[in-house]
Design an enzyme around this catalytic site. Structure first.
Site, PDB file in Angstrom:
ATOM      1  N   ASP A  73     -10.504   4.062  -1.515  1.00 51.20           N
ATOM      2  CA  ASP A  73     -11.212   3.101  -0.670  1.00 51.20           C
ATOM      3  C   ASP A  73     -12.720   3.152  -0.908  1.00 51.20           C
ATOM      4  O   ASP A  73     -13.338   4.199  -0.773  1.00 51.20           O
ATOM      5  CB  ASP A  73     -10.945   3.397   0.810  1.00 51.20           C
ATOM      6  CG  ASP A  73      -9.490   3.137   1.166  1.00 51.20           C
ATOM      7  OD1 ASP A  73      -8.683   2.889   0.250  1.00 51.20           O
ATOM      8  OD2 ASP A  73      -9.170   3.186   2.362  1.00 51.20           O
ATOM      9  N   ASP A 117       0.832  -1.209   0.000  1.00 46.31           N
ATOM     10  CA  ASP A 117       0.000   0.000   0.000  1.00 46.31           C
ATOM     11  C   ASP A 117       0.870   1.263   0.000  1.00 46.31           C
ATOM     12  O   ASP A 117       1.623   1.503   0.951  1.00 46.31           O
ATOM     13  CB  ASP A 117      -0.893  -0.056   1.256  1.00 46.31           C
ATOM     14  CG  ASP A 117      -2.014   0.964   1.235  1.00 46.31           C
ATOM     15  OD1 ASP A 117      -2.028   1.818   0.332  1.00 46.31           O
ATOM     16  OD2 ASP A 117      -2.871   0.913   2.139  1.00 46.31           O
TER      17      ASP A 117
HETATM   18  C1  GAL Z   1      -5.638   2.355   2.641  1.00 49.11           C
HETATM   19  C2  GAL Z   1      -6.063   1.175   1.805  1.00 49.11           C
HETATM   20  C3  GAL Z   1      -7.070   0.385   2.599  1.00 49.11           C
HETATM   21  C4  GAL Z   1      -6.445  -0.068   3.897  1.00 49.11           C
HETATM   22  C5  GAL Z   1      -5.879   1.124   4.663  1.00 49.11           C
HETATM   23  C6  GAL Z   1      -5.082   0.691   5.887  1.00 49.11           C
HETATM   24  O1  GAL Z   1      -4.693   3.085   1.952  1.00 49.11           O
HETATM   25  O2  GAL Z   1      -6.591   1.613   0.588  1.00 49.11           O
HETATM   26  O3  GAL Z   1      -7.533  -0.719   1.844  1.00 49.11           O
HETATM   27  O4  GAL Z   1      -5.434  -0.985   3.624  1.00 49.11           O
HETATM   28  O5  GAL Z   1      -5.040   1.899   3.850  1.00 49.11           O
HETATM   29  O6  GAL Z   1      -4.512   1.746   6.562  1.00 49.11           O
END
Ligand code: GAL
Length: 650
Positions: A460, A397
């Protein structure tokens, strides 16, 4: 006569129509993406101002916003001044105002942004019974979407009232699995030469069941009781394996193509991820409970296999909680898990012991999105550590890599993913790599090239609890144009299945805000897209309806079809917001989705000619798992608001 301050809003003719300001109605049933509806104010409670002009009266809301009104045929006129409130002047807000009634679109403002002159609405409502006021987020994020229904009022002979969206029953469409055996899930499986094979034959039907596999490559064995394949394959090649499942009620047979080579993820991943239920309080126990539930609910029998930890398992620099603080890495530079994960290897062993696979998460940045230790400058140690711990999947990520990336050019965007993919390939086990960088730089165009097996195509889906439906419609249907980039070995990933109980971002979980029909649309669209089916709700609170959504084998067969062609839109009617999607399948049949994005029930027709077929054709209703007979030139269905019908045409 209605008096509002000193404003006289109607002439008083006894029995004649009166003006009813929107703000005089009960706003409780109104739904919006952020904050609460404000009477005679903008959404943040400041004076309502549009185009520099102060409005004393109106309703301040935030996209996405819906307000249903019962008019009962007693209304005559609706007038309003609409726009984005001046309180977000200079910010990137953008919305569209729409007024619908009895299935007709009466007003569409087009995209409106802060600072634009407001638009006047003046509509004839004669004879109409149900009206809907909508503010959409105009196809982008909901940020700064402060929308005003300024001076909004209805002229009517009887008071209109607000109401909740028409209620929908949670109808379970998926029939219960039969007692006779049926083999489900992925029928093509990629493994690299020498890597451990762990594949559990997914099969529904009464237990005990006995499994057999004909044509297994050397080095792979089957446990006839559990249906688990294990071992490893030394020689690259394609191995068609005929699987058999037998119980007291009958036998099933299906061919699994074991493909030993460099390509993993021959079909979209299926599993569960912790983020939307456990967020930053995920623990070893919650992961074990999820694995237990994947087995006990029978999800494993439909092909679900990955049990993935998301963010928040590493040390959190600066954390007060002693369970989260500690040494970030050991003396060899190997990353440490936090106190909520006392034994990572023990955890993956546990998940594997259930016939499932385990996934983990990190960021190429110094910190993950939730502020836990990331892999920056420790990529090699981390790839090795994840493999040594026994993980089979990594979500990578972007997060704080933003601070060190040096920009958003293709080279900068590709670099961290290329590096991690190369390192994972050096490990003695297969790890599927999921790229999470929210679609930057058209990741679908190069995600596979850099070694990714799937890539998030947008932000998200559940970033805002109330906004899930609009995000699902926007990001899901938005993939129609990107179908060509998804296929065996690398999949477009529009994010998780947000069903059942999920985080409401207020410290607890709530039932998904999607209506029952929206939930059917969510799963249907993901299956037609050939998207990963990763559920991210509470595994320990799965009711019959949610389980039905997740375990319809006819739908799963569409998602997991070995041809791996992503579905796309083949017809659309803008006026009714209905559309037809098609996904070609490996046996020559086509899965068709008849979708109604509109606010009112409508008829949708799928024509054979639009998918290059001619009739007559046999049609099967996939949710109901029912053959419907032959149809001459197409198939027509009445589709509910935000709902769908999915068929397979042979
Ligand atoms: C976001 C991601 C989510 C989750 C989150 C955790 O950037 O898109 O799916 O993983 O971080 O902090």
């Amino acid at each position: 006569m209605i008096l509002l301050g000193s404003l006289v809003l109607s002439a008083c003719i006894s029995g004649g129509p009166e003006w009813y300001p929107l703000s005089s109605l009960d706003l409780a049933p109104m739904r919006q993406g952020w904050g609460a509806p404000a009477k005679n104010m903008a959404v943040e409670g400041k004076p309502m101002t549009l185009g520099g002009k102060r409005l004393e009266n109106g309703v301040g809301t935030h996209a996405p916003s819906t307000m249903w009104l019962e008019l009962g045929g007693k209304a005559e006129r609706f007038t309003a001044t609409v726009g984005v409130d001046d309180e977000v002047m200079g910010k990137p807000g953008s919305v569209v105002f729409k007024v619908l009634a009895d299935g007709l679109t009466l007003f569409d403002s087009g995209v409106m942004k802060p600072g634009m002159q407001p638009k006047q609405v003046d509509l004839d409502l004669t004879g109409l019974s149900k009206m809907l006021l909508i503010v959409t987020e105009a196809g982008d994020s909901i940020d700064y979407d402060h929308a005003d229904w300024g001076d909004a009022k209805i002229l009517a002979t009887a008071a209109p009232s607000t109401m909740s969206a028409p209620a929908e029953d949670r109808v379970v469409l998926t029939p219960k699995p039969l007692p006779t055996p049926r083999i489900n899930g992925a029928m093509a499986w990629g493994v690299r030469p020498g890597s451990p094979v762990l594949y559990t034959i997914a099969a529904t039907g009464e237990r005990p069941m006995e499994f057999r596999a004909d044509g297994l490559p050397d080095g792979v064995t089957l446990d006839s009781r559990t249906g688990r394949l294990s071992g490893s394959i030394a020689k690259a090649g394609e191995y068609p394996v005929v699987l058999h499942a037998k119980n007291a009620k009958g036998v099933a047979e299906r061919t699994l193509m074991l493909v030993c080579g460099e390509t993993l993820a021959l079909t979209p991943h299926m599993g569960w991820n912790s983020w939307y239920v456990w967020e930053n309080h995920v623990t070893d126990a919650s992961m074990r409970a999820a694995a237990d539930a994947m087995a006990s609910t029978g999800m494993i029998d439909h092909g679900y296999m990955y049990v993935n930890i998301d963010d928040c398992w590493a040390i959190k620099p600066g954390a007060k909680d002693p369970l989260l603080s500690g040494k970030e890495r050991d003396e060899r530079g190997r990353i440490n898990a936090n106190g909520r994960f006392p034994d990572m290897k023990g955890l993956t062993d546990y998940i594997h012991s259930k016939g499932l696979k385990a996934g983990i998460y990190t960021s190429p940045g110094k910190l993950t999105c939730a502020g836990f230790v990331g892999s920056y400058h420790h990529e090699a140690e981390d790839a090795a550590r994840f493999a040594e711990w026994g993980f089979d999947f990594l979500k990578y990520d972007w997060c704080s890599y933003e601070d060190v990336s040096g920009g958003h050019g293709r080279a900068e965007l590709r670099k961290p993913y290329e590096l991690m993919a190369t390192l994972l390939k050096d490990q003695p086990r297969d790890l599927v790599l999921n790229l999470c960088q929210y679609g930057m730089g058209n990741v679908w165009e190069w995600g596979k090239e850099v070694g990714g097996h799937s890539w998030r195509t947008a932000g998200d889906l559940g970033g805002s609890f109330e906004g899930i439906a609009s995000a699902m419609f926007r990001d899901g249907f938005g993939l129609a144009e990107r179908a060509a980039f998804s296929g065996p070995g690398g999949w477009n990933d529009p994010d998780y299945l947000l069903l059942g109980y999920i985080s409401n971002w207020k410290g607890s979980t709530s039932p998904t805000p999607l209506t029952p029909n929206e939930q059917y649309t969510h799963v249907s669209l993901w299956c037609l897209l050939g998207a990963p089916l990763i559920f991210s709700g509470d595994m320990t609170r799965l009711d019959e309806f949610t389980l039905g959504l997740l375990t319809n084998d006819d739908l799963i067969d569409v998602d997991q079809d070995v041809l791996g062609r992503a579905g796309s839109r083949v017809a659309m009617d803008e006026a009714t917001a209905t559309e037809v999607w098609a996904k070609p399948l490996s046996d020559g049949s086509v899965a068709l989705g008849l979708f109604n994005r509109g606010e009112f029930e409508g008829t949708v027709k799928a024509r054979w000619i639009d998918v290059g077929l001619s009739g007559p054709r046999a049609v099967r209703d996939l949710w109901r798992q029912k053959d419907l007979g032959q149809f001459a030139d197409g198939f027509e269905a009445v589709v509910p608001r935000h709902g769908c019908v999915v068929i397979r045409v042979k």
